[in-house]
Design an enzyme around this catalytic site. Structure first.
Site, PDB file in Angstrom:
ATOM      1  N   TRP A  49     -17.166   1.610  31.812  1.00 20.00           N
ATOM      2  CA  TRP A  49     -16.538   2.865  32.197  1.00 20.00           C
ATOM      3  C   TRP A  49     -16.796   3.876  31.088  1.00 20.00           C
ATOM      4  O   TRP A  49     -16.552   3.588  29.917  1.00 20.00           O
ATOM      5  CB  TRP A  49     -15.030   2.733  32.411  1.00 20.00           C
ATOM      6  CG  TRP A  49     -14.431   4.089  32.646  1.00 20.00           C
ATOM      7  CD1 TRP A  49     -14.503   4.827  33.791  1.00 20.00           C
ATOM      8  CD2 TRP A  49     -13.727   4.905  31.683  1.00 20.00           C
ATOM      9  NE1 TRP A  49     -13.894   6.049  33.606  1.00 20.00           N
ATOM     10  CE2 TRP A  49     -13.416   6.126  32.342  1.00 20.00           C
ATOM     11  CE3 TRP A  49     -13.350   4.731  30.355  1.00 20.00           C
ATOM     12  CZ2 TRP A  49     -12.726   7.158  31.689  1.00 20.00           C
ATOM     13  CZ3 TRP A  49     -12.672   5.754  29.708  1.00 20.00           C
ATOM     14  CH2 TRP A  49     -12.359   6.955  30.389  1.00 20.00           C
ATOM     15  N   GLU A 105     -17.778   1.225  36.719  1.00 15.17           N
ATOM     16  CA  GLU A 105     -16.488   1.735  37.214  1.00 15.17           C
ATOM     17  C   GLU A 105     -16.524   3.251  37.384  1.00 15.17           C
ATOM     18  O   GLU A 105     -16.758   3.996  36.432  1.00 15.17           O
ATOM     19  CB  GLU A 105     -15.375   1.351  36.226  1.00 15.17           C
ATOM     20  CG  GLU A 105     -13.989   1.859  36.643  1.00 15.17           C
ATOM     21  CD  GLU A 105     -12.896   1.478  35.662  1.00 15.17           C
ATOM     22  OE1 GLU A 105     -13.207   0.893  34.604  1.00 15.17           O
ATOM     23  OE2 GLU A 105     -11.720   1.775  35.943  1.00 15.17           O
ATOM     24  N   ASP A 155      -1.709   5.000  35.445  1.00  6.09           N
ATOM     25  CA  ASP A 155      -1.720   3.609  34.981  1.00  6.09           C
ATOM     26  C   ASP A 155      -0.322   3.036  34.775  1.00  6.09           C
ATOM     27  O   ASP A 155      -0.029   2.436  33.737  1.00  6.09           O
ATOM     28  CB  ASP A 155      -2.568   3.476  33.700  1.00  6.09           C
ATOM     29  CG  ASP A 155      -4.045   3.664  33.967  1.00  6.09           C
ATOM     30  OD1 ASP A 155      -4.613   2.856  34.728  1.00  6.09           O
ATOM     31  OD2 ASP A 155      -4.641   4.634  33.453  1.00  6.09           O
ATOM     32  N   ASP A 175     -11.136   1.009  40.702  1.00  6.39           N
ATOM     33  CA  ASP A 175      -9.839   1.156  40.036  1.00  6.39           C
ATOM     34  C   ASP A 175      -8.923   1.907  40.994  1.00  6.39           C
ATOM     35  O   ASP A 175      -9.283   2.985  41.504  1.00  6.39           O
ATOM     36  CB  ASP A 175     -10.037   1.924  38.720  1.00  6.39           C
ATOM     37  CG  ASP A 175      -8.750   2.075  37.917  1.00  6.39           C
ATOM     38  OD1 ASP A 175      -7.744   2.540  38.493  1.00  6.39           O
ATOM     39  OD2 ASP A 175      -8.743   1.757  36.717  1.00  6.39           O
ATOM     40  N   ASP A 186      -5.291  -3.044  35.263  1.00  6.98           N
ATOM     41  CA  ASP A 186      -5.507  -1.899  34.371  1.00  6.98           C
ATOM     42  C   ASP A 186      -4.311  -0.958  34.442  1.00  6.98           C
ATOM     43  O   ASP A 186      -4.263  -0.067  35.283  1.00  6.98           O
ATOM     44  CB  ASP A 186      -6.808  -1.168  34.756  1.00  6.98           C
ATOM     45  CG  ASP A 186      -7.163  -0.084  33.733  1.00  6.98           C
ATOM     46  OD1 ASP A 186      -6.482   0.000  32.694  1.00  6.98           O
ATOM     47  OD2 ASP A 186      -8.123   0.672  33.986  1.00  6.98           O
ATOM     48  N   HIS A 196      -9.772  -3.009  39.389  1.00 10.51           N
ATOM     49  CA  HIS A 196      -8.808  -2.639  38.363  1.00 10.51           C
ATOM     50  C   HIS A 196      -7.544  -2.302  39.130  1.00 10.51           C
ATOM     51  O   HIS A 196      -7.401  -1.200  39.662  1.00 10.51           O
ATOM     52  CB  HIS A 196      -9.296  -1.447  37.526  1.00 10.51           C
ATOM     53  CG  HIS A 196     -10.093  -1.861  36.340  1.00 10.51           C
ATOM     54  ND1 HIS A 196     -10.485  -0.993  35.350  1.00 10.51           N
ATOM     55  CD2 HIS A 196     -10.546  -3.090  35.966  1.00 10.51           C
ATOM     56  CE1 HIS A 196     -11.151  -1.669  34.425  1.00 10.51           C
ATOM     57  NE2 HIS A 196     -11.214  -2.929  34.782  1.00 10.51           N
ATOM     58  N   LYS A 253     -14.806   7.064  38.661  1.00 11.43           N
ATOM     59  CA  LYS A 253     -13.513   7.746  38.496  1.00 11.43           C
ATOM     60  C   LYS A 253     -13.607   9.114  39.154  1.00 11.43           C
ATOM     61  O   LYS A 253     -14.682   9.716  39.216  1.00 11.43           O
ATOM     62  CB  LYS A 253     -13.201   7.872  36.999  1.00 11.43           C
ATOM     63  CG  LYS A 253     -11.821   8.417  36.684  1.00 11.43           C
ATOM     64  CD  LYS A 253     -11.433   8.069  35.253  1.00 11.43           C
ATOM     65  CE  LYS A 253     -10.161   8.768  34.823  1.00 11.43           C
ATOM     66  NZ  LYS A 253      -9.642   8.263  33.546  1.00 11.43           N
ATOM     67  N   ASP A 289      -3.946   9.425  37.772  1.00 17.64           N
ATOM     68  CA  ASP A 289      -4.344   8.101  37.276  1.00 17.64           C
ATOM     69  C   ASP A 289      -3.468   7.709  36.088  1.00 17.64           C
ATOM     70  O   ASP A 289      -3.926   7.576  34.970  1.00 17.64           O
ATOM     71  CB  ASP A 289      -5.828   8.176  36.871  1.00 17.64           C
ATOM     72  CG  ASP A 289      -6.361   6.851  36.357  1.00 17.64           C
ATOM     73  OD1 ASP A 289      -5.847   5.806  36.792  1.00 17.64           O
ATOM     74  OD2 ASP A 289      -7.284   6.870  35.520  1.00 17.64           O
ATOM     75  N   HIS A 295      -8.398   5.656  40.617  1.00 19.64           N
ATOM     76  CA  HIS A 295      -9.566   6.522  40.449  1.00 19.64           C
ATOM     77  C   HIS A 295     -10.034   7.193  41.726  1.00 19.64           C
ATOM     78  O   HIS A 295     -11.209   7.516  41.871  1.00 19.64           O
ATOM     79  CB  HIS A 295     -10.708   5.725  39.817  1.00 19.64           C
ATOM     80  CG  HIS A 295     -10.460   5.394  38.374  1.00 19.64           C
ATOM     81  ND1 HIS A 295     -11.408   4.887  37.530  1.00 19.64           N
ATOM     82  CD2 HIS A 295      -9.342   5.528  37.618  1.00 19.64           C
ATOM     83  CE1 HIS A 295     -10.902   4.709  36.330  1.00 19.64           C
ATOM     84  NE2 HIS A 295      -9.630   5.082  36.364  1.00 19.64           N
TER      85      HIS A 295
HETATM   86  C1  RNT Z   1     -10.111   4.649  32.580  1.00 19.79           C
HETATM   87  C2  RNT Z   1     -10.547   3.387  33.231  1.00 19.79           C
HETATM   88  C3  RNT Z   1     -10.833   2.246  32.304  1.00 19.79           C
HETATM   89  C4  RNT Z   1      -9.810   2.104  31.196  1.00 19.79           C
HETATM   90  C5  RNT Z   1      -9.990   0.882  30.355  1.00 19.79           C
HETATM   91  C6  RNT Z   1      -9.174   0.919  29.125  1.00 19.79           C
HETATM   92  O1  RNT Z   1      -9.644   5.580  33.448  1.00 19.79           O
HETATM   93  O2  RNT Z   1      -9.628   2.999  34.189  1.00 19.79           O
HETATM   94  O3  RNT Z   1     -10.941   1.078  33.031  1.00 19.79           O
HETATM   95  O4  RNT Z   1      -8.513   2.150  31.675  1.00 19.79           O
HETATM   96  O5  RNT Z   1     -11.329   0.687  30.109  1.00 19.79           O
HETATM   97 ZN    ZN Z   2      -9.945   1.060  35.084  1.00 23.54          ZN
END
Ligand code: RNT
Ligand code: ZN
Length: 415
Positions: free
Chosen positions: A182, A223, A293, A256, A323, A283, A225, A291, A259
């Site tokens: 990523w 990955e 998390d 993810d 994640d 993720h 986003k 996003d 994302h």
């Molecule tokens: C960032 C991505 C990525 C990170 C990690 C720490 O938006 O989701 O995966 O969260 O690599």
């Molecule tokens: Zn991620």
């Protein structure tokens, strides 16, 4: 000895044609890749520092953050002991464990051997991630797509080394490590040459992954986003970019859950992606308005995701990684709750009368499908989960609360 609750729950599920013992046996075979970065708010253990970039941000300052690899491993040991089954640890390159201070383009396998020894000892698999953020050379939110070839080369070298480190981890542990790429690359304001940036990213990725390494040791993943704070107008590695890349180059695709646009269902994407991409990495995360998390809950999104994995038979070619990072609560509790929620969601999917549901849908009998999905909500899932925890000698309910609080009390004094 089986509990009375389990006995009665098992009979209720049997009535629906569902074998609870088979469900528990299957659940035991599914490893979750637990992300190291929940343990220390994505800081890592390098001697240098930089801003995270790309919108990665842990908020909060709860006491007890792991300050070094030993503390992080102790926290993980505790967390894994509250989670049924054998799992994996997902390491970021900035979590090296060494007295040396290599820059990102100098890291090597020996900087990570304490992690491998620990993983071997505990019977865990490892996964890996190059760290393309929190570094002076990433401060523009440009790495592999930077217009300056020198900066691109620096990050390409980092990425190459990470693949080699991950492959060696996979070799040592006898289980392929996923190396997930990523990059934060993007643009705060409207760019005028998106094409050039994307071509540069593509060429850098190609160079980075030019060496073929055996899939038994390494699975490359990319990955995408939608956007991040500071890169609102364009992300170079968008979903379309990486979906196309993964299809053309044969890498795994990482989805993810944070994302995408908030109204998109990532669960819905799985079956479409799976028709064109062999290996999928998830993720699993919980975006709140962006996003953000947050720790994953046993909510509709998670349940839908698990159901798709099970009903579309995608578990054999999906790696489930988590994640999220919340620094306002006990970090170990965050891990334990998140992993257990992922497992509970999978268990619910295994316990649904899949054949009956599919038969109703196939016959266009949507009334029966609706009755089944809605009545099934009342089945005693909790008793099956409790049995699973009992068999693995991990706590549930009040017992879990006491354990989590007890550990947090022990680490709270860390400075
Ligand atoms: C960032 C991505 C990525 C990170 C990690 C720490 O938006 O989701 O995966 O969260 O690599
Ligand atoms: Zn991620």
């Amino acid at each position: 000895m089986m509990s009375k609750d389990y006995d009665s729950a098992r009979a209720q599920f049997a009535d629906w044609g569902v074998d609870t013992d088979a469900a528990l046996a299957t659940l035991s075979t599914i490893p979750i890749s637990v992300h190291c970065w929940q343990g220390d708010d994505v800081r890592g253990f390098e001697k240098r520092s930089g801003t995270s970039g790309g919108g990665i941000q842990a908020t909060g300052n709860h006491p007890g953050r792991a300050r070094n690899p030993d503390e992080l491993r102790a926290d993980l040991d505790f967390a894994f002991a509250q989670i049924p089954g054998k799992h994996r640890l997902n390491l970021h390159a900035c979590y090296l464990d060494t007295h040396e201070s290599p820059d990102r383009d100098q890291i090597a396998y020996h900087h990570f051997t304490p992690w491998v020894d620990w993983a071997k000892d505990k019977g865990l698999g490892l996964d890996f991630n190059p760290t393309f953020f929190a570094h002076a050379k990433a401060d523009d939110n440009l790495t592999l797509s930077h217009p300056d070839a020198g900066i691109r080369d620096f990050w390409i070298e980092h990425g190459k080394r990470c693949r080699e480190i991950a492959a060696q981890m996979g070799r040592e542990l006898g289980t392929a490590a996923v190396n997930n790429i990523w990059v934060p690359d993007g643009s705060k304001d409207t760019p005028v040459d998106r094409m050039a940036a994307r071509r540069r990213l593509e060429t850098s990725l190609d160079t980075m992954m030019a060496d073929k390494l055996p899939k038994s040791e390494l699975i490359d993943a990319v990955e995408s986003k939608l956007f991040g704070i500071g890169v609102e107008s364009m992300t170079v590695g968008s979903h379309e970019f990486y979906l196309g890349y993964a299809i053309r180059k044969g890498t795994a695709l990482c989805l993810d859950m944070g994302h995408f646009h908030p109204t998109e269902s990532v669960a819905d994407k799985l079956s479409s992606v799976a028709l064109s991409v062999e290996d999928i990495l998830l993720h699993v995360s919980r975006p709140v308005r962006w996003d953000s998390d947050h720790v994953i809950l046993l909510n509709d999104d998670l349940i839908a995701m698990a159901q798709e994995l099970v009903f579309a038979d995608l578990l054999p070619r999906t790696r489930i990684g988590l994640d999220f990072f919340d620094a306002t609560i006990s970090r170990t509790a965050a891990w334990v709750i998140g992993v257990r929620n992922m497992q509970k969601a999978l268990l619910r999917a295994f316990l649904l009368p899949q054949d009956k549901l599919k038969a109703a849908e196939n016959a266009l009998d949507f009334t029966t499908r609706l009755i089944l999905t809605e009545e099934a909500r009342d089945l005693p899932f909790a008793a099956i989960w409790a049995e699973h925890c009992n068999r693995a000698s991990v706590p549930v309910g009040q017992g879990l609360l006491a354990k989590l609080q007890g550990y947090q009390d022990r680490v709270a004094a860390r400075g």
